[in-house]
Scaffold this active site. Structure first.
Site, PDB file in Angstrom:
ATOM      1  N   ILE A  30       0.926  -1.197  -0.199  1.00 54.90           N
ATOM      2  CA  ILE A  30       0.138  -0.134   0.001  1.00 54.90           C
ATOM      3  C   ILE A  30       0.847   1.073   0.084  1.00 54.90           C
ATOM      4  O   ILE A  30       1.714   1.504   1.078  1.00 54.90           O
ATOM      5  CB  ILE A  30      -0.967   0.077   1.302  1.00 54.90           C
ATOM      6  N   ARG A  56      -1.368   4.154  -4.710  1.00 53.40           N
ATOM      7  CA  ARG A  56      -1.512   3.009  -5.352  1.00 53.40           C
ATOM      8  C   ARG A  56      -1.532   1.781  -4.361  1.00 53.40           C
ATOM      9  O   ARG A  56      -0.652   1.846  -3.372  1.00 53.40           O
ATOM     10  CB  ARG A  56      -0.749   2.644  -6.573  1.00 53.40           C
ATOM     11  N   TYR A 112      19.313   3.133  10.069  1.00 46.39           N
ATOM     12  CA  TYR A 112      18.882   4.256  10.642  1.00 46.39           C
ATOM     13  C   TYR A 112      19.067   4.190  12.347  1.00 46.39           C
ATOM     14  O   TYR A 112      19.250   2.843  12.836  1.00 46.39           O
ATOM     15  CB  TYR A 112      17.410   4.085  10.349  1.00 46.39           C
ATOM     16  N   GLY A 131      11.118   3.565   6.305  1.00 46.92           N
ATOM     17  CA  GLY A 131       9.762   3.394   5.456  1.00 46.92           C
ATOM     18  C   GLY A 131       9.935   1.806   5.383  1.00 46.92           C
ATOM     19  O   GLY A 131      10.702   1.135   4.613  1.00 46.92           O
ATOM     20  N   ASP A 140       8.382   0.233   2.993  1.00 46.12           N
ATOM     21  CA  ASP A 140       8.751  -0.250   1.582  1.00 46.12           C
ATOM     22  C   ASP A 140      10.349  -0.115   1.136  1.00 46.12           C
ATOM     23  O   ASP A 140      10.761  -1.180   0.310  1.00 46.12           O
ATOM     24  CB  ASP A 140       8.073   0.850   0.541  1.00 46.12           C
ATOM     25  N   THR A 152       1.920  25.174 -21.717  1.00 44.71           N
ATOM     26  CA  THR A 152       2.404  25.261 -20.347  1.00 44.71           C
ATOM     27  C   THR A 152       2.348  23.991 -19.842  1.00 44.71           C
ATOM     28  O   THR A 152       3.268  23.554 -19.008  1.00 44.71           O
ATOM     29  CB  THR A 152       1.455  26.276 -19.450  1.00 44.71           C
TER      30      THR A 152
END
Length: 339
Positions: free
Chosen positions: A7, A11, A94, A101, A103, A178
């Site tokens: 998730i 999307r 980290y 995250g 992902d 533009t």
């Protein structure tokens, strides 16, 4: 079968994992207000789902909606994966590992498993993330860059004259309207950033590094990037698959229905009653008498004379070898049998 779900911010991508591996992934756009309507369309016909593994960066509200839907549909609670300090040979760089995250964490795991070189994963979604993992599995850290959609919306939201949607515009090096100009400009901005990152990392790693691109905008960027960038669209799902395989003997938590709970309680009570009756009806065990406890002696071995010890043989001593002559001791060219 196991359902793997990625998730993202815009999307939802998913695939089924069975004994043959992962099926081809599918996806649908995520409405910011909720996903239940989309889940009904995408998963209503899925059957025989035994477990659900989820990578979710969309927040608690979406997680709750997903859990509610899967409980009603399959009576299953999804397992939401979180970043860890160390797993599957990858060490998180980290300071607070859980803040990475999920992902990005799963991409590192997936990229690391078949690596002979350091790996750089460039995930081009709503935000663009860059992470590096060495061939030994040490995460080196990374960076976060505004994605193409954020750059476009930033221009539109902060410019009064721009109100139209800038998506699905024609890409031209020199645009003649533009919105095409915004589309082309943002693609070039992101591409230039990625190419500079690639150049710097090649120098840092003496060209011993491999580059992977993924995410919803990867296909739009690939034609503008160098050929040594590899496209892995399902890298997060493949990272989830490692967790699903690890829990091969486990399934997602399944809540028992009321009849099942009553049946289980009745079975326990019946088992306890049977055990009590069996204990009360069993005859008391006979105690061993003192004679029973005495060891049995073998009279045939009592007072049996020991055999006489044989006299010890003396070992014949070999005659000492003759001392080497001075010539033999100093001449190393002599064959072994001559020494």
């Amino acid at each position: 079968m196991k359902l793997l779900v990625d998730i993202g911010n815009s999307r939802v991508k998913w695939a089924i994992m069975d004994d043959n591996g992962l099926t081809e992934s599918q996806s649908f756009d995520r409405n910011k207000s909720g996903i239940k309507a989309s889940l009904n369309k995408a998963w209503k016909t899925l059957a025989d789902i035994k477990a659900i593994y989820v990578a979710n960066v969309a927040g608690e509200k979406i997680a709750e909606q997903l859990s509610d839907w899967t409980q009603k549909q399959w009576n299953l609670t999804p397992k939401f994966i979180q970043a860890e300090k160390k797993h599957f040979g990858v060490i998180n760089a980290y300071d607070e590992p859980e803040k990475l995250g999920v992902d990005r964490w799963l991409s590192l795991i997936s990229a690391r498993q078949h690596a002979r070189l350091a790996q750089c994963i460039i995930d081009c979604g709503t935000a663009i993330t860059v992470d590096i993992v060495t061939k030994a599995g040490q995460h080196q850290g990374g960076m976060i860059i505004p994605g193409i959609s954020i750059m476009k919306s930033s221009l539109v939201n902060n410019t009064d004259a721009l109100t139209a949607d800038t998506d699905n515009q024609e890409f031209k090096t020199l645009a003649t309207n533009t919105y095409s100009a915004i589309h082309t400009g943002t693609l070039y901005a992101v591409t230039a950033t990625i190419e500079r990152i690639i150049s710097d990392l090649k120098e840092s790693f003496n060209n011993r590094i491999r580059f992977i691109i993924t995410g919803g905008d990867a296909e739009a960027l690939l034609p503008l990037l160098s050929d040594d960038v590899h496209h892995y669209p399902d890298i997060v799902l493949r990272g989830l698959a490692f967790y699903a395989r690890q829990d091969k003997t486990k399934t997602s938590v399944r809540k028992k229905t009321k009849p099942e709970q009553d049946e289980a309680t009745a079975a326990v009570k019946e088992s306890d009653t049977d055990a009590k009756l069996e204990s009360e009806s069993a005859p008391p065990a006979k105690e061993n008498t003192q004679n029973d406890a005495q060891p049995v002696t073998d009279s045939s071995t009592k007072d049996k004379p020991k055999p006489a010890r044989k006299p010890r043989k003396t070992r014949a001593t070999k005659p000492k070898a003759a001392a080497k002559t001075e010539t033999q001791a100093s001449d190393t060219s002599l064959p072994e049998e001559a020494i």
